[in-house]
Design a protein around this motif. Sequence first.
Motif, PDB file in Angstrom:
ATOM      1  N   THR A  20     -32.513  -0.708  50.079  1.00 39.17           N
ATOM      2  CA  THR A  20     -31.319   0.087  49.847  1.00 39.17           C
ATOM      3  C   THR A  20     -30.093  -0.481  50.555  1.00 39.17           C
ATOM      4  O   THR A  20     -28.975  -0.074  50.260  1.00 39.17           O
ATOM      5  CB  THR A  20     -31.543   1.533  50.327  1.00 39.17           C
ATOM      6  N   GLU A  21     -30.309  -1.398  51.498  1.00 39.36           N
ATOM      7  CA  GLU A  21     -29.197  -1.933  52.288  1.00 39.36           C
ATOM      8  C   GLU A  21     -28.580  -3.146  51.617  1.00 39.36           C
ATOM      9  O   GLU A  21     -29.279  -4.031  51.129  1.00 39.36           O
ATOM     10  CB  GLU A  21     -29.682  -2.318  53.690  1.00 39.36           C
ATOM     11  N   ARG A  22     -27.275  -3.209  51.660  1.00 41.60           N
ATOM     12  CA  ARG A  22     -26.544  -4.305  51.046  1.00 41.60           C
ATOM     13  C   ARG A  22     -26.971  -5.669  51.598  1.00 41.60           C
ATOM     14  O   ARG A  22     -27.101  -6.639  50.847  1.00 41.60           O
ATOM     15  CB  ARG A  22     -25.047  -4.098  51.298  1.00 41.60           C
ATOM     16  N   ASP A  23     -27.215  -5.742  52.897  1.00 40.31           N
ATOM     17  CA  ASP A  23     -27.508  -7.046  53.500  1.00 40.31           C
ATOM     18  C   ASP A  23     -28.913  -7.545  53.170  1.00 40.31           C
ATOM     19  O   ASP A  23     -29.283  -8.657  53.558  1.00 40.31           O
ATOM     20  CB  ASP A  23     -27.282  -7.017  55.016  1.00 40.31           C
ATOM     21  N   LYS A  24     -29.701  -6.752  52.465  1.00 44.12           N
ATOM     22  CA  LYS A  24     -31.025  -7.197  52.028  1.00 44.12           C
ATOM     23  C   LYS A  24     -30.952  -7.937  50.690  1.00 44.12           C
ATOM     24  O   LYS A  24     -31.967  -8.390  50.183  1.00 44.12           O
ATOM     25  CB  LYS A  24     -31.963  -5.996  51.882  1.00 44.12           C
ATOM     26  N   TYR A  25     -29.750  -8.063  50.152  1.00 45.28           N
ATOM     27  CA  TYR A  25     -29.557  -8.704  48.850  1.00 45.28           C
ATOM     28  C   TYR A  25     -28.827 -10.027  49.013  1.00 45.28           C
ATOM     29  O   TYR A  25     -27.889 -10.144  49.796  1.00 45.28           O
ATOM     30  CB  TYR A  25     -28.803  -7.770  47.898  1.00 45.28           C
ATOM     31  N   GLU A  26     -29.274 -11.005  48.248  1.00 44.91           N
ATOM     32  CA  GLU A  26     -28.790 -12.377  48.421  1.00 44.91           C
ATOM     33  C   GLU A  26     -27.858 -12.823  47.306  1.00 44.91           C
ATOM     34  O   GLU A  26     -26.922 -13.591  47.553  1.00 44.91           O
ATOM     35  CB  GLU A  26     -29.999 -13.314  48.492  1.00 44.91           C
ATOM     36  N   TYR A  27     -28.113 -12.392  46.097  1.00 46.79           N
ATOM     37  CA  TYR A  27     -27.327 -12.845  44.953  1.00 46.79           C
ATOM     38  C   TYR A  27     -26.742 -11.638  44.230  1.00 46.79           C
ATOM     39  O   TYR A  27     -27.406 -10.604  44.083  1.00 46.79           O
ATOM     40  CB  TYR A  27     -28.194 -13.669  43.987  1.00 46.79           C
ATOM     41  N   TRP A  28     -25.507 -11.821  43.742  1.00 42.13           N
ATOM     42  CA  TRP A  28     -24.780 -10.715  43.125  1.00 42.13           C
ATOM     43  C   TRP A  28     -24.135 -11.140  41.815  1.00 42.13           C
ATOM     44  O   TRP A  28     -23.729 -12.303  41.663  1.00 42.13           O
ATOM     45  CB  TRP A  28     -23.663 -10.223  44.066  1.00 42.13           C
ATOM     46  N   GLY A  29     -24.057 -10.195  40.881  1.00 36.03           N
ATOM     47  CA  GLY A  29     -23.328 -10.438  39.655  1.00 36.03           C
ATOM     48  C   GLY A  29     -21.852 -10.144  39.844  1.00 36.03           C
ATOM     49  O   GLY A  29     -21.408  -9.754  40.930  1.00 36.03           O
ATOM     50  N   GLN A  30     -21.096 -10.300  38.766  1.00 29.16           N
ATOM     51  CA  GLN A  30     -19.641 -10.097  38.811  1.00 29.16           C
ATOM     52  C   GLN A  30     -19.249  -8.635  38.632  1.00 29.16           C
ATOM     53  O   GLN A  30     -18.113  -8.261  38.933  1.00 29.16           O
ATOM     54  CB  GLN A  30     -18.973 -10.941  37.732  1.00 29.16           C
ATOM     55  N   GLY A  31     -20.153  -7.839  38.117  1.00 33.35           N
ATOM     56  CA  GLY A  31     -19.888  -6.414  37.961  1.00 33.35           C
ATOM     57  C   GLY A  31     -19.467  -6.032  36.552  1.00 33.35           C
ATOM     58  O   GLY A  31     -18.942  -6.849  35.795  1.00 33.35           O
ATOM     59  N   THR A  32     -19.707  -4.777  36.224  1.00 34.46           N
ATOM     60  CA  THR A  32     -19.292  -4.225  34.941  1.00 34.46           C
ATOM     61  C   THR A  32     -18.709  -2.835  35.188  1.00 34.46           C
ATOM     62  O   THR A  32     -19.255  -2.055  35.962  1.00 34.46           O
ATOM     63  CB  THR A  32     -20.461  -4.183  33.942  1.00 34.46           C
ATOM     64  N   ALA A  68     -27.890  -6.976  41.713  1.00 37.98           N
ATOM     65  CA  ALA A  68     -28.148  -7.861  42.839  1.00 37.98           C
ATOM     66  C   ALA A  68     -29.626  -8.199  42.934  1.00 37.98           C
ATOM     67  O   ALA A  68     -30.479  -7.380  42.570  1.00 37.98           O
ATOM     68  CB  ALA A  68     -27.674  -7.209  44.139  1.00 37.98           C
ATOM     69  N   ALA A  69     -29.911  -9.399  43.449  1.00 39.00           N
ATOM     70  CA  ALA A  69     -31.282  -9.857  43.674  1.00 39.00           C
ATOM     71  C   ALA A  69     -31.553  -9.851  45.174  1.00 39.00           C
ATOM     72  O   ALA A  69     -30.763 -10.418  45.951  1.00 39.00           O
ATOM     73  CB  ALA A  69     -31.483 -11.250  43.104  1.00 39.00           C
ATOM     74  N   ALA A  70     -32.659  -9.242  45.556  1.00 38.23           N
ATOM     75  CA  ALA A  70     -32.965  -9.074  46.976  1.00 38.23           C
ATOM     76  C   ALA A  70     -33.602 -10.322  47.587  1.00 38.23           C
ATOM     77  O   ALA A  70     -34.047 -11.221  46.881  1.00 38.23           O
ATOM     78  CB  ALA A  70     -33.897  -7.876  47.160  1.00 38.23           C
ATOM     79  N   LYS A  71     -33.663 -10.332  48.916  1.00 29.84           N
ATOM     80  CA  LYS A  71     -34.314 -11.402  49.671  1.00 29.84           C
ATOM     81  C   LYS A  71     -35.797 -11.099  49.824  1.00 29.84           C
ATOM     82  O   LYS A  71     -36.525 -11.871  50.448  1.00 29.84           O
ATOM     83  CB  LYS A  71     -33.687 -11.514  51.062  1.00 29.84           C
ATOM     84  N   GLN A  72     -36.265 -10.006  49.282  1.00 24.85           N
ATOM     85  CA  GLN A  72     -37.639  -9.564  49.472  1.00 24.85           C
ATOM     86  C   GLN A  72     -38.212  -9.073  48.145  1.00 24.85           C
ATOM     87  O   GLN A  72     -37.484  -8.912  47.165  1.00 24.85           O
ATOM     88  CB  GLN A  72     -37.682  -8.437  50.507  1.00 24.85           C
ATOM     89  N   TYR A  73     -39.521  -8.815  48.144  1.00 29.86           N
ATOM     90  CA  TYR A  73     -40.184  -8.441  46.893  1.00 29.86           C
ATOM     91  C   TYR A  73     -40.166  -6.935  46.661  1.00 29.86           C
ATOM     92  O   TYR A  73     -40.265  -6.469  45.524  1.00 29.86           O
ATOM     93  CB  TYR A  73     -41.640  -8.897  46.911  1.00 29.86           C
ATOM     94  N   TYR A  74     -40.044  -6.176  47.739  1.00 23.72           N
ATOM     95  CA  TYR A  74     -40.117  -4.734  47.622  1.00 23.72           C
ATOM     96  C   TYR A  74     -38.707  -4.151  47.658  1.00 23.72           C
ATOM     97  O   TYR A  74     -37.751  -4.854  47.999  1.00 23.72           O
ATOM     98  CB  TYR A  74     -40.985  -4.151  48.737  1.00 23.72           C
ATOM     99  N   THR A  75     -38.589  -2.882  47.337  1.00 24.02           N
ATOM    100  CA  THR A  75     -37.274  -2.266  47.185  1.00 24.02           C
ATOM    101  C   THR A  75     -36.466  -2.292  48.477  1.00 24.02           C
ATOM    102  O   THR A  75     -37.021  -2.305  49.575  1.00 24.02           O
ATOM    103  CB  THR A  75     -37.398  -0.821  46.701  1.00 24.02           C
TER     104      THR A  75
END
Length: 131
Positions: A113-125, A104-111
């Motif tokens: 841990t919360e799911r809602d801080k991420y904007e884009y997601w892959g399909q998974g492996t 996942a790619a976050a909405k911010q530059y720093y680390t």
Amino acid sequence: QVQLVESGGGLVQAGGSLRLSCAASGRIFNSSIFISPAMGWFRQAPGKELEFVASIAWNGGNTDYADSVKGRFDISRDNSRNTVTVYLQMNSLKPEDTAVYYCAAAKQYYTATERDKYEYWGQGTQVTVSS
């Protein structure tokens, strides 16, 4: 359009290792325009909630890990001009690490841990660890 594509999953015996990769592309990864976002790995086991695994800051300078994977997993990233590749090296794997792993790619530059801080997601492996 932002794309995240994971690879590297598979079946491994307990105690073994796997290395996941996430190829990220799109406008937000264009380093001539933007500071690259923080990246993360999450996982979801059957019948369980999505769980944070690891996160890495935009320049790789800071990382965060879930307690359950500290000392066994290592997150890293390679920033190029227009793409980012994020890796998750998983060692000493346990059956409880079995899950679908998402990049996942976050909405911010720093680390984060919360799911809602991420904007884009892959399909998974899928990662399956046999006992």
